[in-house]
Design an enzyme around this catalytic site. Structure first.
Site, PDB file in Angstrom:
ATOM      1  N   HIS A 114       0.843  -1.203   0.000  1.00 26.28           N
ATOM      2  CA  HIS A 114       0.000   0.000   0.000  1.00 26.28           C
ATOM      3  C   HIS A 114       0.881   1.257   0.000  1.00 26.28           C
ATOM      4  CE1 HIS A 114      -3.457  -2.556   0.902  1.00 26.28           C
ATOM      5  NE2 HIS A 114      -4.246  -1.503   0.801  1.00 26.28           N
ATOM      6  N   HIS A 156       1.546  -3.712   9.231  1.00 22.20           N
ATOM      7  CA  HIS A 156       2.973  -3.690   8.903  1.00 22.20           C
ATOM      8  C   HIS A 156       3.809  -3.150  10.047  1.00 22.20           C
ATOM      9  CE1 HIS A 156       2.706  -4.679   4.617  1.00 22.20           C
ATOM     10  NE2 HIS A 156       1.606  -3.949   4.591  1.00 22.20           N
TER      11      HIS A 156
END
Length: 198
Positions: A114, A156
């Site tokens: 992303h 993440h």
């Protein structure tokens, strides 16, 4: 090296305030989820393809075909790095909470796809369009917020996002200086897609 990884894990855990669906940070989690969707690869690729088919002039076709090429570049780079590094997702990540993802993307964390996409697309938007100052700041805030949301949602590690930002900028640089297609090839691709889907 171990100390750096420990610091990364510790910082990630403390910043992942919206990792669990039952978090008290309801508004922040909702905003982070919307940001997550805004840079999901699938909608970007689908809308780029639709945009190419519907393009009405050379300039529009030129930009949209190159955006699609950039998205495929991002996909290939992220898949190669993730399958090579194979860093597991943070322990506090909720796997069932992810949007539509492939198995490789679901399991591995480094780098943040992303973030690579957000920074690359943000840079491309700033480079390709003559935006006024308000829109420029809007694009910058959007890309940075989407990147930070990856940590807030527990998807993440901090280092995944930092590395993703660097990779995203490198992808932008490679696209502009080495892979940018000229109008002739873009129009040929447009004609081909119109004949197939039009």
């Amino acid at each position: 090296m171990a100390t750096i990884l420990e610091l990364d894990t510790c910082a990630t855990k403390s910043l992942a305030v919206c990792a669990h669906p039952s978090t008290s940070w309801v508004a922040l989690r909702l905003a982070s989820r919307l940001l997550e969707f805004s840079f999901h690869g699938l909608p970007w690729i689908i809308f780029s393809c639709i945009g190419i088919v519907m393009a009405s002039n050379d300039k529009e076709t030129h930009l949209k075909v190159n955006f699609l090429l950039a998205l495929f570049l991002d996909l290939v780079v992220v898949v190669i790095i993730k399958s090579t590094v194979q860093r597991p997702r943070p322990q506090h990540n909720s796997p069932g909470d992810n949007m539509v993802t492939f198995d490789l993307d679901k399991r591995f964390s480094f780098p943040s796809g992303h973030t690579t996409r957000a920074i690359m697309c943000g840079c491309l938007l700033l480079h390709c369009f003559d935006l006024n100052l308000v829109y420029q700041y809007g694009v910058i805030c959007w890309a940075i917020s989407a990147s930070v949301s990856r940590i807030i949602l527990g998807r993440h590690y901090v280092s995944d996002v930092v590395a993703g930002a660097g990779i995203g900028f490198l992808q932008f640089y490679v696209m502009i200086h080495y892979l940018w297609l000229d109008k002739h090839y873009c129009w040929q691709f447009h004609t081909l897609t119109r004949s197939v889907f039009g």
